[in-house]
Design a protein around this motif. Sequence first.
Motif, PDB file in Angstrom:
ATOM      1  N   ALA A 165      40.622  36.038  42.271  1.00 30.35           N
ATOM      2  CA  ALA A 165      40.147  36.063  43.651  1.00 30.35           C
ATOM      3  C   ALA A 165      38.652  35.767  43.723  1.00 30.35           C
ATOM      4  CB  ALA A 165      40.457  37.411  44.289  1.00 30.35           C
ATOM      5  N   VAL A 166      37.889  36.370  42.822  1.00 28.03           N
ATOM      6  CA  VAL A 166      36.444  36.121  42.798  1.00 28.03           C
ATOM      7  C   VAL A 166      36.170  34.663  42.463  1.00 28.03           C
ATOM      8  CG1 VAL A 166      34.302  36.663  41.589  1.00 28.03           C
ATOM      9  CG2 VAL A 166      35.851  38.505  42.266  1.00 28.03           C
ATOM     10  N   ASP A 167      36.894  34.114  41.509  1.00 30.36           N
ATOM     11  CA  ASP A 167      36.715  32.701  41.144  1.00 30.36           C
ATOM     12  C   ASP A 167      37.057  31.784  42.312  1.00 30.36           C
ATOM     13  OD1 ASP A 167      35.949  33.448  38.630  1.00 30.36           O
ATOM     14  OD2 ASP A 167      37.882  33.027  37.676  1.00 30.36           O
ATOM     15  N   ALA A 168      37.972  32.230  43.185  1.00 30.17           N
ATOM     16  CA  ALA A 168      38.343  31.436  44.359  1.00 30.17           C
ATOM     17  C   ALA A 168      37.349  31.605  45.503  1.00 30.17           C
ATOM     18  CB  ALA A 168      39.745  31.826  44.827  1.00 30.17           C
ATOM     19  N   GLY A 169      36.335  32.436  45.303  1.00 27.35           N
ATOM     20  CA  GLY A 169      35.276  32.552  46.297  1.00 27.35           C
ATOM     21  C   GLY A 169      35.330  33.785  47.177  1.00 27.35           C
ATOM     22  N   TYR A 170      36.252  34.715  46.900  1.00 24.78           N
ATOM     23  CA  TYR A 170      36.380  35.898  47.760  1.00 24.78           C
ATOM     24  C   TYR A 170      35.382  36.968  47.329  1.00 24.78           C
ATOM     25  CZ  TYR A 170      40.463  33.642  49.606  1.00 24.78           C
ATOM     26  OH  TYR A 170      41.294  32.725  50.200  1.00 24.78           O
ATOM     27  N   SER A 171      34.575  37.404  48.288  1.00 24.47           N
ATOM     28  CA  SER A 171      33.545  38.398  48.010  1.00 24.47           C
ATOM     29  C   SER A 171      33.900  39.777  48.547  1.00 24.47           C
ATOM     30  CB  SER A 171      32.213  37.947  48.630  1.00 24.47           C
ATOM     31  OG  SER A 171      32.344  37.815  50.042  1.00 24.47           O
ATOM     32  N   VAL A 172      34.987  39.868  49.313  1.00 24.19           N
ATOM     33  CA  VAL A 172      35.456  41.139  49.862  1.00 24.19           C
ATOM     34  C   VAL A 172      36.888  41.344  49.384  1.00 24.19           C
ATOM     35  CG1 VAL A 172      35.807  42.528  51.928  1.00 24.19           C
ATOM     36  CG2 VAL A 172      34.031  40.760  51.913  1.00 24.19           C
ATOM     37  N   LEU A 173      37.137  42.449  48.701  1.00 22.56           N
ATOM     38  CA  LEU A 173      38.452  42.710  48.126  1.00 22.56           C
ATOM     39  C   LEU A 173      38.995  44.034  48.632  1.00 22.56           C
ATOM     40  CD1 LEU A 173      37.690  41.754  44.407  1.00 22.56           C
ATOM     41  CD2 LEU A 173      38.676  40.288  46.177  1.00 22.56           C
ATOM     42  N   LYS A 174      40.308  44.074  48.850  1.00 25.12           N
ATOM     43  CA  LYS A 174      40.985  45.322  49.191  1.00 25.12           C
ATOM     44  C   LYS A 174      41.980  45.637  48.091  1.00 25.12           C
ATOM     45  CE  LYS A 174      44.156  46.011  52.596  1.00 25.12           C
ATOM     46  NZ  LYS A 174      44.665  46.316  53.970  1.00 25.12           N
ATOM     47  N   ALA A 184      42.157  54.497  37.143  1.00 26.41           N
ATOM     48  CA  ALA A 184      42.144  53.461  36.110  1.00 26.41           C
ATOM     49  C   ALA A 184      42.307  52.080  36.724  1.00 26.41           C
ATOM     50  CB  ALA A 184      43.258  53.723  35.094  1.00 26.41           C
ATOM     51  N   ARG A 185      43.149  51.990  37.744  1.00 25.15           N
ATOM     52  CA  ARG A 185      43.352  50.699  38.399  1.00 25.15           C
ATOM     53  C   ARG A 185      42.102  50.268  39.167  1.00 25.15           C
ATOM     54  NH1 ARG A 185      48.144  52.961  37.506  1.00 25.15           N
ATOM     55  NH2 ARG A 185      49.967  51.598  37.231  1.00 25.15           N
ATOM     56  N   LEU A 186      41.490  51.200  39.878  1.00 26.67           N
ATOM     57  CA  LEU A 186      40.286  50.836  40.613  1.00 26.67           C
ATOM     58  C   LEU A 186      39.147  50.497  39.659  1.00 26.67           C
ATOM     59  CD1 LEU A 186      38.994  50.520  43.406  1.00 26.67           C
ATOM     60  CD2 LEU A 186      38.190  52.873  43.183  1.00 26.67           C
ATOM     61  N   ALA A 187      39.032  51.221  38.569  1.00 26.99           N
ATOM     62  CA  ALA A 187      37.990  50.927  37.587  1.00 26.99           C
ATOM     63  C   ALA A 187      38.147  49.514  37.030  1.00 26.99           C
ATOM     64  CB  ALA A 187      38.037  51.952  36.452  1.00 26.99           C
ATOM     65  N   ALA A 188      39.382  49.106  36.798  1.00 27.56           N
ATOM     66  CA  ALA A 188      39.629  47.758  36.281  1.00 27.56           C
ATOM     67  C   ALA A 188      39.220  46.708  37.309  1.00 27.56           C
ATOM     68  CB  ALA A 188      41.108  47.605  35.921  1.00 27.56           C
ATOM     69  N   VAL A 189      39.516  46.973  38.574  1.00 30.30           N
ATOM     70  CA  VAL A 189      39.130  46.028  39.626  1.00 30.30           C
ATOM     71  C   VAL A 189      37.615  45.960  39.750  1.00 30.30           C
ATOM     72  CG1 VAL A 189      39.192  45.640  42.122  1.00 30.30           C
ATOM     73  CG2 VAL A 189      41.279  46.265  40.911  1.00 30.30           C
ATOM     74  N   ARG A 190      36.959  47.112  39.769  1.00 34.60           N
ATOM     75  CA  ARG A 190      35.503  47.112  39.907  1.00 34.60           C
ATOM     76  C   ARG A 190      34.823  46.424  38.735  1.00 34.60           C
ATOM     77  NH1 ARG A 190      32.390  46.162  43.364  1.00 34.60           N
ATOM     78  NH2 ARG A 190      32.530  48.006  44.715  1.00 34.60           N
ATOM     79  N   GLU A 191      35.327  46.644  37.537  1.00 33.18           N
ATOM     80  CA  GLU A 191      34.734  45.994  36.367  1.00 33.18           C
ATOM     81  C   GLU A 191      34.890  44.475  36.461  1.00 33.18           C
ATOM     82  OE1 GLU A 191      34.931  46.072  31.450  1.00 33.18           O
ATOM     83  OE2 GLU A 191      36.271  47.343  32.636  1.00 33.18           O
ATOM     84  N   ALA A 192      36.025  44.024  36.990  1.00 36.94           N
ATOM     85  CA  ALA A 192      36.265  42.584  37.122  1.00 36.94           C
ATOM     86  C   ALA A 192      35.461  41.960  38.260  1.00 36.94           C
ATOM     87  CB  ALA A 192      37.752  42.323  37.336  1.00 36.94           C
ATOM     88  N   ALA A 193      35.021  42.790  39.206  1.00 37.39           N
ATOM     89  CA  ALA A 193      34.272  42.278  40.360  1.00 37.39           C
ATOM     90  C   ALA A 193      33.119  43.220  40.675  1.00 37.39           C
ATOM     91  CB  ALA A 193      35.184  42.121  41.566  1.00 37.39           C
ATOM     92  N   PRO A 194      32.099  43.250  39.821  1.00 38.47           N
ATOM     93  CA  PRO A 194      31.023  44.235  39.993  1.00 38.47           C
ATOM     94  C   PRO A 194      30.200  44.036  41.262  1.00 38.47           C
ATOM     95  CG  PRO A 194      30.478  42.650  38.261  1.00 38.47           C
ATOM     96  CD  PRO A 194      31.911  42.424  38.610  1.00 38.47           C
ATOM     97  N   ASP A 195      30.195  42.832  41.805  1.00 39.76           N
ATOM     98  CA  ASP A 195      29.360  42.550  42.974  1.00 39.76           C
ATOM     99  C   ASP A 195      30.148  42.471  44.279  1.00 39.76           C
ATOM    100  OD1 ASP A 195      27.066  42.333  41.328  1.00 39.76           O
ATOM    101  OD2 ASP A 195      27.639  40.271  40.815  1.00 39.76           O
ATOM    102  N   ALA A 196      31.450  42.627  44.229  1.00 37.01           N
ATOM    103  CA  ALA A 196      32.277  42.472  45.425  1.00 37.01           C
ATOM    104  C   ALA A 196      32.158  43.688  46.336  1.00 37.01           C
ATOM    105  CB  ALA A 196      33.738  42.257  45.036  1.00 37.01           C
ATOM    106  N   ARG A 197      32.302  43.438  47.641  1.00 38.51           N
ATOM    107  CA  ARG A 197      32.531  44.543  48.578  1.00 38.51           C
ATOM    108  C   ARG A 197      33.971  44.991  48.366  1.00 38.51           C
ATOM    109  NH1 ARG A 197      31.251  41.976  54.230  1.00 38.51           N
ATOM    110  NH2 ARG A 197      32.095  43.978  54.934  1.00 38.51           N
ATOM    111  N   LEU A 198      34.155  46.267  48.125  1.00 42.36           N
ATOM    112  CA  LEU A 198      35.468  46.763  47.713  1.00 42.36           C
ATOM    113  C   LEU A 198      35.981  47.810  48.691  1.00 42.36           C
ATOM    114  CD1 LEU A 198      37.523  46.506  45.414  1.00 42.36           C
ATOM    115  CD2 LEU A 198      36.289  48.307  44.192  1.00 42.36           C
ATOM    116  N   ARG A 199      37.229  47.634  49.108  1.00 43.73           N
ATOM    117  CA  ARG A 199      37.907  48.575  49.992  1.00 43.73           C
ATOM    118  C   ARG A 199      39.193  49.043  49.319  1.00 43.73           C
ATOM    119  NH1 ARG A 199      37.188  44.160  54.883  1.00 43.73           N
ATOM    120  NH2 ARG A 199      34.909  44.326  54.983  1.00 43.73           N
ATOM    121  N   VAL A 200      39.701  50.180  49.757  1.00 51.48           N
ATOM    122  CA  VAL A 200      40.914  50.756  49.167  1.00 51.48           C
ATOM    123  C   VAL A 200      41.905  51.077  50.271  1.00 51.48           C
ATOM    124  CG1 VAL A 200      41.771  52.929  48.175  1.00 51.48           C
ATOM    125  CG2 VAL A 200      39.976  51.645  47.009  1.00 51.48           C
TER     126      VAL A 200
END
Length: 361
Positions: A165-174, A184-200
């Motif tokens: 998703a980040v490679d495709a240009g998405y800066s906001v992830l849910k 553990a799942r959220l940690a994996a997402v955050r590590e993969a996208a350290p600069d993204a705006r993240l929602r749950v």
Amino acid sequence: MTDPADSTDPGGATGTTSLTTEFERVELPLKTPFTISRGTQHTADNVVVRIEDGEHVGVGAAAPSRHYGETAATVEAVLPDLLAAVEAVGDPLALDAVDARLDRVVERNPAAKAAVRIACCDLAAKRLDVPLYRLLGLDGSRTVTSSFTVGIDDPERMAEKTRDAVDAGYSVLKTKLGTDDDEARLAAVREAAPDARLRVDANEAWTPREAVRNCAWLAEYDVEFCEQPVPADHPEGLRYVYERSAVPIAADESCVTLADVPRIADACDIANVKLMKCGGPRQAVELFHAARAHGLETMLGCMIETNAAIAASVHLAPLLDYADLDGSLLLDSDPYDGVPMPGGDIDLSTVDRPGTGARRS
């Protein structure tokens, strides 16, 4: 007093015309299985509606959800009556009259009504040769960025989806949560996208006490907000979480119709509206204004939908603080193109087609 449902030319500028209507059910495979706390989806059944006046065709679609009591079969069952009501009004610009007659013919079934109302709005805007946002009187220069959703999977796979998703240009992830190992799942997402705006989005999966505990560590991962942490049938639970949460709370399943807005006003920060829950674009506008009046921020979400539906939602972007309009991106292929949203960025000033902008791929 004249019943607005019986009025065919309230403004005196258009009048009735001969309308023809049709609908078809489409089964849309997903790119990959999509999992939330309530289960896994492999396909999406949408019902596409077309309303034609001899020169223009208005297109809309229903994306029904069993969670709200609708299926493709129930949509198909009520559409003949709903479309007959539109034909009886006969004026695609008489949207008040159409709305009143639809509500009189069928009491609930919001996704079915949304399909018809989207098609009517699309046709009305095409007859005036304007994009839908201009028909609604909205400021097309106001923009918002849609999130892209990462469904539940094992942590490694969620990280892989996030990187894609980040490679495709998405800066906001849910990120969807509601498992036995959410952190553990959220940690994996955050590590993969350290600069993204993240929602749950927990989709009602937690108890109120679990939600408060979980929101504490969500804040450590710089989560922007948590959507529907507790069951919608537990309003006191939502308020409990809202009053103690370390992150803002959005109400989705708890915010379905206009009447729900005052009920959630002191139990969340954000009202998440969906056309398939409230019954159409103009009904969504009413919810947004009500949410603002109650001091809430606004968000527009979606089901897994073809662009025949999503395109209408995009035109409501000027009313939003947050958008989650990625439903068509989860499809393996979409029979309709919509409004371009590169990287989730919505820019209505670039819309160069009248109506919603949806058209056959």
